[in-house]
Design a protein around this motif. Structure first.
Motif, PDB file in Angstrom:
ATOM      1  N   VAL A  28       0.854  -1.181   0.000  1.00 52.92           N
ATOM      2  CA  VAL A  28       0.000   0.000   0.000  1.00 52.92           C
ATOM      3  C   VAL A  28       0.898   1.241   0.000  1.00 52.92           C
ATOM      4  O   VAL A  28       1.867   1.318   0.762  1.00 52.92           O
ATOM      5  N   TYR A  29       0.559   2.203  -0.871  1.00 53.07           N
ATOM      6  CA  TYR A  29       1.316   3.447  -1.011  1.00 53.07           C
ATOM      7  C   TYR A  29       0.365   4.633  -0.973  1.00 53.07           C
ATOM      8  O   TYR A  29      -0.835   4.503  -1.204  1.00 53.07           O
ATOM      9  N   PHE A  30       0.951   5.808  -0.734  1.00 56.46           N
ATOM     10  CA  PHE A  30       0.194   7.056  -0.675  1.00 56.46           C
ATOM     11  C   PHE A  30       0.781   8.006  -1.710  1.00 56.46           C
ATOM     12  O   PHE A  30       1.970   8.302  -1.687  1.00 56.46           O
ATOM     13  N   TRP A  31      -0.056   8.483  -2.636  1.00 59.63           N
ATOM     14  CA  TRP A  31       0.351   9.428  -3.677  1.00 59.63           C
ATOM     15  C   TRP A  31      -0.075  10.824  -3.229  1.00 59.63           C
ATOM     16  O   TRP A  31      -1.214  11.029  -2.815  1.00 59.63           O
ATOM     17  N   MET A  32       0.846  11.798  -3.342  1.00 60.77           N
ATOM     18  CA  MET A  32       0.549  13.168  -2.929  1.00 60.77           C
ATOM     19  C   MET A  32       0.956  14.151  -4.017  1.00 60.77           C
ATOM     20  O   MET A  32       2.054  14.056  -4.561  1.00 60.77           O
TER      21      MET A  32
END
Length: 156
Positions: A117-121
């Motif tokens: 799981v990753y977070f794109w900003m």
């Protein structure tokens, strides 16, 4: 505190999940299918998560989940996010949730990062569009969806 959801849609059936995989051209990991059989969209409580900042030396930060994206509906579905972010996120990921600012939380569907799981900003998006597909620009969240869900907490 046990994970609870508000404003969620009715859980999906195995047939609906299979149809969504075909429609989106993506095969979901088993833990995500199990999740969709119990929860379809909605706001989790607790909703805070910790992530490793992109391109940092392990520096961590906090973010919030506004809600998990649904597979169907009138707006802000996984399909909508795939269209909006298709050239901005790695091709082997799928947006499964979003933060209050609309930044997607991604689940990796294949390759060496499968299941993570990753977070794109937006603030970490490179100016050169050829670099957008790189994992270096994503915040690392968890090794699996189950780990991610189990780590959700109230933010500090």
């Amino acid at each position: 505190m046990a994970l609870q959801f508000t404003k969620e849609k009715a859980p999906l059936t195995p047939k609906a999940i299979q149809e969504a995989e075909q429609r989106l051209g993506r095969k979901f990991p088993e833990d995500y299918k199990r999740f969709l059989l119990e929860h379809h969209g909605g706001h989790p409580e607790p909703c805070g998560f910790e992530f490793v900042q992109p391109r940092s030396n392990g520096e961590k930060d906090w973010a919030l989940i506004a809600y998990f994206l649904g597979l169907d509906g009138k707006h802000e579905t996984i399909a909508d996010y795939l269209v909006s972010y298709e050239d901005r996120i790695p091709r082997d990921t799928i947006p499964i949730a979003r933060d209050p600012g609309g930044n997607p939380i991604l689940l990796t569907l294949g390759g060496k990062n499968q299941g993570k799981v990753y977070f794109w900003m937006r603030e970490h998006e490179p100016e050169d569009p050829d670099e957008v597909q790189e994992y270096d620009y994503l915040g690392f969240v968890a090794n699996s969806l189950d780990e991610f869900l189990g780590a959700l907490t109230d933010p500090p």
